[in-house]
Design a protein around this motif. Structure first.
Motif, PDB file in Angstrom:
ATOM      1  N   LEU A  53       0.806  -1.213   0.000  1.00 54.47           N
ATOM      2  CA  LEU A  53       0.000   0.000   0.000  1.00 54.47           C
ATOM      3  C   LEU A  53       0.841   1.266   0.000  1.00 54.47           C
ATOM      4  N   ALA A  54       2.139   1.166   0.292  1.00 47.96           N
ATOM      5  CA  ALA A  54       3.014   2.336   0.242  1.00 47.96           C
ATOM      6  C   ALA A  54       3.521   2.605  -1.164  1.00 47.96           C
ATOM      7  N   THR A  55       3.825   1.542  -1.916  1.00 47.63           N
ATOM      8  CA  THR A  55       4.412   1.700  -3.249  1.00 47.63           C
ATOM      9  C   THR A  55       3.466   1.313  -4.379  1.00 47.63           C
ATOM     10  N   GLY A  56       2.418   0.546  -4.078  1.00 49.74           N
ATOM     11  CA  GLY A  56       1.520   0.043  -5.109  1.00 49.74           C
ATOM     12  C   GLY A  56       2.025  -1.198  -5.809  1.00 49.74           C
ATOM     13  N   PHE A  57       3.235  -1.666  -5.461  1.00 50.62           N
ATOM     14  CA  PHE A  57       3.775  -2.859  -6.125  1.00 50.62           C
ATOM     15  C   PHE A  57       2.875  -4.055  -5.841  1.00 50.62           C
ATOM     16  N   THR A  58       2.559  -4.792  -6.903  1.00 46.16           N
ATOM     17  CA  THR A  58       1.610  -5.907  -6.813  1.00 46.16           C
ATOM     18  C   THR A  58       2.257  -7.178  -7.328  1.00 46.16           C
ATOM     19  N   ALA A  59       2.103  -8.253  -6.587  1.00 49.18           N
ATOM     20  CA  ALA A  59       2.616  -9.554  -7.005  1.00 49.18           C
ATOM     21  C   ALA A  59       1.529 -10.594  -6.824  1.00 49.18           C
ATOM     22  N   GLU A  60       1.401 -11.478  -7.809  1.00 51.33           N
ATOM     23  CA  GLU A  60       0.424 -12.568  -7.776  1.00 51.33           C
ATOM     24  C   GLU A  60       1.151 -13.881  -7.473  1.00 51.33           C
ATOM     25  N   TYR A  61       0.554 -14.673  -6.597  1.00 53.00           N
ATOM     26  CA  TYR A  61       1.113 -15.971  -6.224  1.00 53.00           C
ATOM     27  C   TYR A  61       0.058 -17.047  -6.458  1.00 53.00           C
ATOM     28  N   CYS A  62       0.453 -18.125  -7.109  1.00 50.01           N
ATOM     29  CA  CYS A  62      -0.488 -19.222  -7.302  1.00 50.01           C
ATOM     30  C   CYS A  62      -0.453 -20.140  -6.078  1.00 50.01           C
ATOM     31  N   ILE A  63      -1.519 -20.896  -5.917  1.00 50.74           N
ATOM     32  CA  ILE A  63      -1.639 -21.799  -4.768  1.00 50.74           C
ATOM     33  C   ILE A  63      -1.355 -23.216  -5.231  1.00 50.74           C
ATOM     34  N   ASP A  64      -0.373 -23.832  -4.613  1.00 50.01           N
ATOM     35  CA  ASP A  64       0.010 -25.209  -4.930  1.00 50.01           C
ATOM     36  C   ASP A  64      -0.878 -26.147  -4.119  1.00 50.01           C
ATOM     37  N   THR A  65      -1.753 -26.871  -4.821  1.00 47.29           N
ATOM     38  CA  THR A  65      -2.730 -27.732  -4.143  1.00 47.29           C
ATOM     39  C   THR A  65      -2.347 -29.209  -4.218  1.00 47.29           C
ATOM     40  N   ALA A  66      -1.067 -29.496  -4.475  1.00 51.55           N
ATOM     41  CA  ALA A  66      -0.647 -30.888  -4.642  1.00 51.55           C
ATOM     42  C   ALA A  66      -0.939 -31.727  -3.405  1.00 51.55           C
ATOM     43  N   ALA A  67      -0.970 -31.096  -2.236  1.00 49.71           N
ATOM     44  CA  ALA A  67      -1.195 -31.849  -1.001  1.00 49.71           C
ATOM     45  C   ALA A  67      -2.658 -32.221  -0.797  1.00 49.71           C
ATOM     46  N   LEU A  68      -3.561 -31.692  -1.629  1.00 48.62           N
ATOM     47  CA  LEU A  68      -4.991 -31.948  -1.455  1.00 48.62           C
ATOM     48  C   LEU A  68      -5.454 -33.041  -2.407  1.00 48.62           C
ATOM     49  N   GLU A  69      -6.474 -33.760  -1.993  1.00 49.53           N
ATOM     50  CA  GLU A  69      -7.024 -34.846  -2.805  1.00 49.53           C
ATOM     51  C   GLU A  69      -8.298 -34.433  -3.520  1.00 49.53           C
ATOM     52  N   TRP A  70      -8.608 -33.168  -3.514  1.00 52.46           N
ATOM     53  CA  TRP A  70      -9.813 -32.685  -4.185  1.00 52.46           C
ATOM     54  C   TRP A  70      -9.501 -31.334  -4.826  1.00 52.46           C
ATOM     55  N   PRO A  71     -10.267 -30.925  -5.838  1.00 58.75           N
ATOM     56  CA  PRO A  71     -10.039 -29.613  -6.461  1.00 58.75           C
ATOM     57  C   PRO A  71     -10.450 -28.495  -5.502  1.00 58.75           C
ATOM     58  N   LEU A  72      -9.527 -27.586  -5.229  1.00 56.28           N
ATOM     59  CA  LEU A  72      -9.774 -26.487  -4.288  1.00 56.28           C
ATOM     60  C   LEU A  72     -10.456 -25.338  -5.008  1.00 56.28           C
ATOM     61  N   MET A  73     -11.708 -25.056  -4.627  1.00 54.80           N
ATOM     62  CA  MET A  73     -12.459 -23.954  -5.208  1.00 54.80           C
ATOM     63  C   MET A  73     -12.141 -22.663  -4.455  1.00 54.80           C
ATOM     64  N   LEU A  74     -11.733 -21.649  -5.205  1.00 55.33           N
ATOM     65  CA  LEU A  74     -11.272 -20.405  -4.592  1.00 55.33           C
ATOM     66  C   LEU A  74     -12.274 -19.281  -4.820  1.00 55.33           C
ATOM     67  N   HIS A  75     -13.559 -19.602  -4.722  1.00 54.60           N
ATOM     68  CA  HIS A  75     -14.594 -18.583  -4.808  1.00 54.60           C
ATOM     69  C   HIS A  75     -15.712 -18.940  -3.829  1.00 54.60           C
ATOM     70  N   ASN A  76     -16.499 -17.949  -3.472  1.00 56.07           N
ATOM     71  CA  ASN A  76     -17.616 -18.132  -2.530  1.00 56.07           C
ATOM     72  C   ASN A  76     -17.145 -18.699  -1.191  1.00 56.07           C
ATOM     73  N   HIS A  77     -15.896 -18.463  -0.835  1.00 54.89           N
ATOM     74  CA  HIS A  77     -15.334 -18.957   0.405  1.00 54.89           C
ATOM     75  C   HIS A  77     -15.338 -17.838   1.450  1.00 54.89           C
ATOM     76  N   SER A  78     -14.892 -18.160   2.639  1.00 50.87           N
ATOM     77  CA  SER A  78     -14.546 -17.143   3.640  1.00 50.87           C
ATOM     78  C   SER A  78     -13.107 -17.400   4.050  1.00 50.87           C
ATOM     79  N   SER A  79     -12.490 -16.408   4.647  1.00 52.45           N
ATOM     80  CA  SER A  79     -11.115 -16.608   5.112  1.00 52.45           C
ATOM     81  C   SER A  79     -10.871 -15.763   6.345  1.00 52.45           C
TER      82      SER A  79
END
Length: 634
Positions: A567-593
């Motif tokens: 928020l000081a510089t505006g620099f933005t980086a995107e990181y993907c989520i490695d789901t190899a440890a999960l046995e099901w497809p991880l849905m990344l919408h309509n969730h809470s965190s």
């Protein structure tokens, strides 16, 4: 409607792609491969888009399918009337593979894998391979062995001198929604045979070019809908039925595409998709590993979406509402759920309501905001797409009665708040954040969906002590209305990110509702590189960095992971989520965190949705995302 899975959109695609450059004296031909019981010819005929010397329509499928379709047409007067009497130049319907012949309609029973028989049947039915021809294949080739579907594409390129090949089928098998889609077709005993070899648009384009076609263009259905379906038609589709499954609609459209290949000099001069530019995506800066976030991996009562979770106490996370799994049935959920941290591990616990008559009303897409005063306020939500939740509620944790047996989970008081004058509560998919003005606490309620499928651009300031709305001056440009965005408190104001606007365009803006002397001011937060537009994500602020978790964007096959914005510089980086440890497809919408600052980790709870084509897909368990390394730039 969209709930039907896009059939009307596909029909609109065929109409939009009808070649405008045909010489007026030529009668084009349409060959629909694997037509099944599709009614496209009859829809186009009823609208005057075929017939009258404009086109002859050939449909091809397995003989048993076309025999059944011919019987249905003959038995249904209006359909037979649309097909018209058999033209004097048309062969009789008993001629070989021909099962039905009308004025401008031929129905042929042939296995598409038997190319010599297909060619002969089309010739006998009156097809002219020298005339301009449009071939249609709607979700047909994926069900064929790859060698046979490749051979069909190559045969068509060789057989027709001037032709278009229009393809409509699936792509992107390897992201979470792609796995759900593949699993659906596997369960139907109809595996998608060519998807692994041709997983994306570029692979499909190479396929057609290598099989003899001169030009090839392709876009996914999100692009097609946004660029080539008129605003009037979009409004008509949106008005057909109450609709609130935006995520599944856009995810499905990102996994289907339209391709147009062409050959013949006069047919290749113009792109069928003018003005469409490939979206730029800078890529991921790294990955975040994921792990199951609860000690009891058998927890199933958090398989839900449209819910909300709040950190009510250091060791208690309270989850409210949503739609999901309740004892094997899918329904709106009327329970409150607690995750309790014991010896450093999160476990499931029951919520004890302080009064026996209290009950959650089953709302979803509401907000639950924990206030500095120690209690949480519930605002808005919906009971159905046409039934908003009207009452605001208060949630407060109580101390357990020391004289009684200890409860198995936290004791929560659920209280309906008195009606608030001038408070526009009839909204869902909105945000509500605590802000401070002149030393007093307010709940800033912004955006969302409203009755009549409206998208709200308004806001209100709810004074939390007096429970009344007050007018607080807000300066700066008025933001576009939005829903399914994120908002979180920062430095006495609010950071708003992303969302979906009234035209269903995903937004990439970040706005800061900044406290100023008279009230607040909307200020843009410039990001570099530009934030990829998204919605249906969650957000947190930690040590001057805005974290956006998950969501939906239009950049398949990648899916949003975690975006970190300084928020000081505006620099933005995107990181993907490695789901190899999960046995099901991880849905990344309509969730809470919930963000846990001591561990610098996010606990992602629930997520998924109901897809009108592929069924329900719900995340099995909460998962943990450790963010310490990416927060420190490692």
């Amino acid at each position: 409607g969209r709930g039907g899975g896009g059939g009307g959109l596909r029909e609109g695609g065929v109409v939009s792609l009808r070649p405008p450059c045909l010489p007026p004296l030529l009668s084009p031909q349409v060959v629909s491969l694997g037509a099944g019981l599709d009614s496209l010819y009859f829809c186009l005929k009823a609208r005057g888009l075929v017939g009258g010397g404009r086109a002859v329509f050939f449909e091809v499928d397995f003989p048993d399918v076309t025999a059944r379709k011919a019987a249905l047409i003959a038995a249904h007067g209006p359909l037979a009337a649309l097909a018209g009497p058999r033209h004097h130049g048309a062969p009789p319907p008993e001629a070989g593979a021909l099962h039905f012949a009308g004025e401008d309609y031929r129905l042929l029973g042939v296995d598409l894998a038997e190319l010599s028989k297909l060619e002969e049947a089309l010739r006998c039915a009156g097809l002219d391979p020298q005339a301009p021809t449009m071939l249609l294949a709607e979700v047909v080739l994926p069900y064929m062995d790859v060698e046979r579907s490749d051979a069909l594409i190559q045969w068509a390129a060789r057989h027709f001198s001037r032709a278009w090949f229009v393809l409509y089928e699936q792509i992107h098998p390897d992201d979470p929604f792609g796995h759900v889609m593949q699993n659906h077709f596997q369960r139907c005993n109809s595996p998608l045979c060519s998807l692994a070899q041709y997983p994306d648009l570029k692979a499909q384009q190479r396929r057609f070019m290598q099989k003899g076609w001169a030009e090839c263009h392709a876009i996914d259905m999100n692009e097609f809908y946004n660029c080539f379906v008129s605003v009037e038609e979009q409004r008509r589709i949106q008005a057909l039925e109450p609709f609130d499954e935006f995520e599944e609609w856009h995810l499905k459209c990102s996994h289907y595409f339209i391709l147009v290949a062409s050959k013949g000099e006069e047919l290749c001069w113009a792109s069928p998709f003018p003005g469409v530019e490939e979206k730029a995506f800078t890529g991921f800066a790294g990955t975040v590993a994921v792990s199951v976030g609860t000690a009891d991996a058998g927890v199933t009562d958090l398989r839900r979406w449209g819910h909300r979770s709040v950190h009510m106490a250091p060791d208690v996370i309270l989850t409210t509402g949503g739609f999901g799994d309740c004892r094997g049935c899918h329904c709106r959920l009327t329970d409150l759920h607690a995750l309790i941290r014991r010896e450093g591990k999160w476990t499931s616990g029951d919520v004890c309501l302080a009064k026996s008559g209290e009950a959650w009303d089953g709302r979803l897409f509401h907000t639950v905001t924990l206030l500095q005063a120690g209690w949480a306020v519930v605002v808005g939500g919906r009971l159905s797409p046409v039934s908003p939740a009207r009452e605001a509620c208060r949630l407060r944790m109580l101390e357990a009665d020391s004289s009684a047996a200890p409860p198995s989970g936290p004791v929560v008081e659920l209280t309906q708040l008195p009606p608030v004058e001038d408070l526009a509560l009839l909204r869902w998919r909105h945000t509500a954040t605590e802000v401070v003005h002149q030393g007093e606490s307010y709940l800033f309620i912004y955006g969302g969906c409203g009755p009549g499928q409206s998208v709200r651009a308004d806001w209100c300031f709810l004074h939390m002590e007096e429970l009344c709305c007050r007018q607080v001056p807000v300066e700066g440009p008025l933001p576009v209305g939005r829903h399914s965005h994120s908002a979180c408190g920062w430095a006495g104001g609010t950071l708003v990110a992303g969302g979906l606007d009234a035209t269903e365009r995903a937004l990439g803006s970040v706005l800061y509702l900044k406290p100023v002397e008279r009230g607040f001011q909307w200020c843009p937060v410039d990001t570099c590189p530009l934030l990829t537009p998204r919605y249906s994500h969650t957000a947190h602020v930690h040590h001057g960095k805005l974290l956006l978790v998950g969501g939906v964007w239009f950049h398949a096959p990648s899916v949003p992971g975690v975006a970190v914005i300084d928020l000081a510089t505006g620099f933005t980086a995107e990181y993907c989520i490695d789901t190899a440890a999960l046995e099901w497809p991880l849905m990344l919408h309509n969730h809470s965190s919930v963000f846990m600052p001591d561990e610098e980790a996010v606990l992602l709870i629930g997520g998924g949705g109901n897809c009108f084509s592929f069924g329900s897909h719900l995340n099995r368990h909460p998962v943990c995302l450790p963010l310490g390394d990416i927060l420190r730039g490692k």
